[in-house]
Design a protein around this motif. Structure first.
Motif, PDB file in Angstrom:
ATOM      1  N   LEU A 179       6.075   0.093  -7.111  1.00 24.02           N
ATOM      2  CA  LEU A 179       4.764  -0.004  -7.561  1.00 24.02           C
ATOM      3  C   LEU A 179       4.153   1.234  -7.933  1.00 24.02           C
ATOM      4  O   LEU A 179       3.339   1.218  -8.603  1.00 24.02           O
ATOM      5  CB  LEU A 179       3.972  -0.835  -6.724  1.00 24.02           C
ATOM      6  CG  LEU A 179       4.306  -1.992  -6.151  1.00 24.02           C
ATOM      7  CD1 LEU A 179       3.446  -2.945  -5.207  1.00 24.02           C
ATOM      8  CD2 LEU A 179       4.395  -2.989  -7.456  1.00 24.02           C
ATOM      9  N   GLY A 180       4.704   2.409  -7.309  1.00 25.63           N
ATOM     10  CA  GLY A 180       4.037   3.770  -7.465  1.00 25.63           C
ATOM     11  C   GLY A 180       5.035   4.342  -8.925  1.00 25.63           C
ATOM     12  O   GLY A 180       4.907   4.136  -9.747  1.00 25.63           O
TER      13      GLY A 180
ATOM     14  N   GLN B  94       0.759  -1.296  -0.003  1.00 26.77           N
ATOM     15  CA  GLN B  94       0.041   0.051  -0.089  1.00 26.77           C
ATOM     16  C   GLN B  94       0.974   1.199  -0.088  1.00 26.77           C
ATOM     17  O   GLN B  94       0.526   2.198  -0.725  1.00 26.77           O
ATOM     18  CB  GLN B  94      -0.914   0.074   1.297  1.00 26.77           C
ATOM     19  CG  GLN B  94      -2.239  -1.126   1.150  1.00 26.77           C
ATOM     20  CD  GLN B  94      -1.639  -2.429   1.356  1.00 26.77           C
ATOM     21  OE1 GLN B  94      -0.379  -2.610   1.890  1.00 26.77           O
ATOM     22  NE2 GLN B  94      -2.578  -3.267   1.810  1.00 26.77           N
TER      23      GLN B  94
ATOM     24  N   ARG C 219       2.404   2.064  -3.457  1.00 27.65           N
ATOM     25  CA  ARG C 219       1.579   2.450  -4.561  1.00 27.65           C
ATOM     26  C   ARG C 219       1.342   3.979  -3.982  1.00 27.65           C
ATOM     27  O   ARG C 219       1.038   4.781  -4.993  1.00 27.65           O
ATOM     28  CB  ARG C 219       0.022   1.806  -4.371  1.00 27.65           C
ATOM     29  CG  ARG C 219       0.198   0.506  -4.683  1.00 27.65           C
ATOM     30  CD  ARG C 219      -0.992   0.008  -5.537  1.00 27.65           C
ATOM     31  NE  ARG C 219      -0.621  -1.162  -6.211  1.00 27.65           N
ATOM     32  CZ  ARG C 219      -0.910  -2.694  -5.469  1.00 27.65           C
ATOM     33  NH1 ARG C 219      -1.621  -2.548  -4.297  1.00 27.65           N
ATOM     34  NH2 ARG C 219      -0.652  -3.700  -6.089  1.00 27.65           N
TER      35      ARG C 219
END
Ligand SMILES: Cc1cc2nc3c(=O)[nH]c(=O)nc-3n(C[C@H](O)[C@H](O)[C@H](O)COP(=O)(O)OP(=O)(O)OC[C@H]3O[C@@H](n4cnc5c(N)ncnc54)[C@H](O)[C@@H]3O)c2cc1C
Length: 409
Positions: free
Chosen positions: A220-221, A185, A188
């Motif tokens: 992931l981001g 999380q 992201r």
């Protein structure tokens, strides 16, 4: 639906075999029930705790070990193939089969590794690195990274270490909710302004350390997050693995899955193989949970379903079994022999797995099924924890089986 090969399992071994087969021009389907051991990936693949050279005498003494069946003469060539597969999906793996290096564990210990993703902190086998001081930086509210433990371990090895914590104000609701503050999380959310804020705070807080060590939560981001932080802080930025879910592993699994599909592979996602039809000693069709009325048919089938963790093996009060085909499993009948009471001992269940011949054909009532193969953590005979060999067996057994399938034509 008819294919040249059907692979059951979308973890590391299934994906590597799928990519290698699809690259060779085969029509391949991969049935993937979802998460795999990659979701807890350390960023490093392990080959053998004592290095590749030590595998040769070991395999001579242990002919039923998966590496003895792969044949250690193939290790160097397969290392090149694995690095190339990862490079094609934009992931550089550092290391070679000639010598292990050391990687950090989430608690700061050093462990032998074979190939490590670029950007992770690594050390020579003697524990050396090319810098003398490190700023270990944690993020307030993120509980899966322990800067103090890592700094203590590195200090014990002669590095000067500073420990710092940054508080990100641009994370919004994520920061207030400690249950959501997990690596995936957080990763992201780490882009744009948040990366800028992180980089600025690091630059303000740290002293004159040569290297900044952060938790491995990037990719992931913003894929270039560490480079952007480096540009602001003016120092090299490295990462260390975190406990719980692995951002690197999620990225690797997605990148390999995308590559498989780009090469023409068919993915049956969130589906699971529930059984198969066997005629005259060969698998002739596979059933899945989602395709109730249709069977999947292929020339060859690969079981890449993992061990207990992947549910490739199931243990009940009656015993240990392989649930898709029901092939022979190497595991003692008596539960007393499954585990050692001393937690630090080697655990016998780690070696449980599917019995195969030397070409990785699983045995059914003692006889090999000639168009079925087993690969990866499902194989009997290895202890991935004690022997530090999980990643190596996953990719090398996959490549060995692909070679066998391609040879058969
Ligand atoms: C938590 C954990 C962390 C690890 N970390 C590392 C590491 O950092 N480095 C390293 O070298 N090794 C590591 N290992 C060792 C690991 O076993 C191997 O590296 C490797 O990832 C195993 O891959 P696999 O494909 O054989 O099995 P798995 O990763 O277990 O994948 C099996 C897949 O098959 C799927 N599946 C199962 N049954 C079915 C079915 N009936 N139908 C469809 N799909 C099915 C599962 O859902 C899963 O996705 C780790 C192991 C574990 C358990």
């Amino acid at each position: 639906m008819r294919f040249d090969s059907i692979i059951i399992g979308g973890g590391l071994s299934g994906l590597i075999s799928g990519i290698a087969l699809a690259r060779g021009g085969s029509k391949v389907a991969l049935i993937s029930a979802g998460g795999s051991a990659l979701h807890f990936f350390s960023g490093s693949l392990e080959l053998w705790h004592e290095g590749a050279m030590a595998m040769v005498p070991f395999c001579e003494k242990h002919p039923s070990h998966p590496y003895a069946k792969i044949d250690t003469a193939r290790v160097e060539r397969y290392t090149t193939i694995v690095k190339d597969i990862f490079a094609r999906v934009g992931i550089t793996l550092q290391g070679s089969s000639e010598q292990n290096h050391l990687r950090l564990t989430p608690l700061g210990a050093l462990k032998p590794a074979w190939l490590t993703m670029e950007g992770y902190a690594t050390f020579s086998l003697g524990g050396e690195c090319d810098y003398h001081s490190v700023a270990v930086v944690g993020i307030e509210g993120y509980l899966d990274f322990y800067p103090e433990f890592i700094a203590e371990s590195l200090s014990n090895r002669g590095l000067e270490c500073g420990v710092y914590n940054v508080r990100l104000t641009t994370l919004g609701g994520l920061r207030e909710s400690s249950t959501e503050m997990r690596a995936v999380q957080l990763s992201r959310a780490l882009s744009g302004k948040t990366i800028e804020e992180l980089a600025r705070q690091i630059a303000e807080k740290i002293e004159d350390e040569e290297v900044v060590l952060l938790p491995a939560i990037f990719g992931l981001g913003d894929k270039d997050a560490t480079k952007r932080i480096e540009a602001v802080v003016g120092r090299r930025v490295l990462v260390a693995p975190t406990v719980s879910a692995s951002v690197a592993g999620v990225r690797v699994q997605k990148a390999l899955m995308d590559e498989f599909q780009r090469l023409g592979g068919t993915v049956l996602n969130n589906d699971s193989a529930t059984g198969c039809r066997i005629e005259e000693g060969k698998v002739v069709a596979i059933r899945t949970a989602n395709l109730e009325d249709e069977e999947l048919v292929a020339e060859n089938y690969i079981l890449a379903t993992g061990s207990f963790f992947g549910r490739g093996l199931v243990a009940t009060a009656e015993g240990v079994y392989e649930p898709v085909v029901g092939v022979d499993v190497v595991a003692p009948a008596s539960r007393e022999e499954w585990y050692s009471k001393d937690l630090l001992d080697a655990q016998p269940f780690e070696r449980f797995g599917v019995a195969t011949d030397n070409k990785f054909h699983p045995l059914l009532d003692g006889k090999p099924i000639e168009n079925l193969y087993a690969i990866g953590a499902l194989l009997a005979g290895a202890d991935a924890v004690k022997e530090g060999c999980g990643g190596g067996i996953a990719v090398m057994s996959a490549l060995r089986v692909v070679e066998e399938i391609e040879k058969r034509g």
